[in-house]
Motif scaffolding. Structure first.
Motif: not given
Length: 305
Positions: A291-295
């Motif tokens: 989630l933190r990386q863009g998901a």
């Protein structure tokens, strides 16, 4: 003698998987008889559109859960990858037997592997996850949606509608079709769907007798692995609109989890590898990192948030 009614989809693969589970149960439930109850699901009826367009893999499960909830069946056998991360109230997964091969498999008309196919070759799959993986590794290939049961997909390949197709290795093996596999696709490159290769046996949460039988056929190693995978999916609130994969395997006393989330249009992807002792915590932590990386943006857009 109690007769246990076992609900399943009508496909050859579903019936084969169900017979496998029934054979396991016969070894531990010697005082029971078994009746297989084939059910045609909405997912089986809609074969001209991608699952992401018509409600997702839950379409293969909902009608069967209706039969369980209403008492028309006592247990049901699913491919675990088709089971949503949230079950219907009053139902539980009573057992996950030992997993079959979790890998994806390429079947080609010419015997060429994925990296041997010529540019522009047409590859068929029903999975957004597989489409994303192919486009990442071989952006020069043409990837098109292919629905239908295993026999239908193989027939369309033989008719020349596709140069290659990608299927779950587990299904081909269970149907005795392993010889058709051109190439096994490694999990490091093609991270499997959550639960791929595993079966879920679902029943009513208050049926103590069935739960006792099911506990005897559960495989602890597989159960632990898919718990991590499903924790990843649950934290993401994932659906068929976004390509998602997760695969866990033992790493000493720990679990090693490979996980994957991609933008539906191919505008980015996140790939993670984590190790830890607690299955649910491992899956949830991997999801938080994704989630933190863009998901988060991709999933929110797919949900219409």
């Amino acid at each position: 003698m109690r007769t246990l009614r076992v609900a399943t989809r009508r496909s050859a693969l579903a019936l084969t998987q169900t017979q496998y589970v029934v054979d396991l149960l016969r070894q531990v439930a010697r005082d029971a008889a078994f009746e297989i109850v084939p059910i045609r699901t909405r997912g089986d009826e809609i074969v001209d559109r991608a699952l992401s367009e018509v409600g997702g893999k839950g379409l293969f499960v909902a009608d069967i859960e209706d039969a369980l909830a209403s008492g028309q069946a006592d247990l049901a056998v699913h491919s675990l990858k088709d089971v949503p991360f949230e079950l219907r109230d009053g139902l539980v997964i009573g057992a996950v037997p030992r997993r079959e091969d979790p890998r994806d498999a390429l079947v080609s008309r010419t015997g060429q592997g994925l990296f041997e196919l010529p540019a522009g070759a047409r590859v068929g799959t029903s999975s957004l996850r597989r489409q994303a993986a192919i486009r990442h590794l071989r952006p020069d290939l043409r990837v098109d949606t292919l629905r239908g049961n295993v026999d239908t997909r193989l027939r369309r390949l033989e008719e020349g509608q596709f140069d290659a197709i990608v299927l779950a290795a587990s299904g081909l093996k269970r149907l005795g079709l392993a010889a058709r596999i051109t190439e096994y696709l490694p999990v490091e490159q093609f991270i499997p769907a959550v639960g791929q290769g595993a079966l879920a046996v679902e029943c009513r949460a208050d049926d103590a007798e069935v739960l006792r039988y099911l506990s005897a056929i559960a495989d602890a190693e597989t159960t632990r692995a898919v718990e991590a995978e499903r924790a990843f999916l649950s934290r993401l609130q994932g659906s068929c609109q976004v390509p998602i994969g997760a695969y866990a395997e033992p790493a000493g006393r720990d679990l090693r989890l490979l996980a994957f989330v991609a933008h539906p249009a191919g505008d980015g992807h996140v790939r993670l590898e984590r190790t830890g002792p607690d299955a649910r915590a491992l899956g949830a932590a991997a999801a938080e990192e994704a989630l933190r990386q863009g998901a988060e943006d991709w999933l929110s857009a797919a949900r219409g948030d």
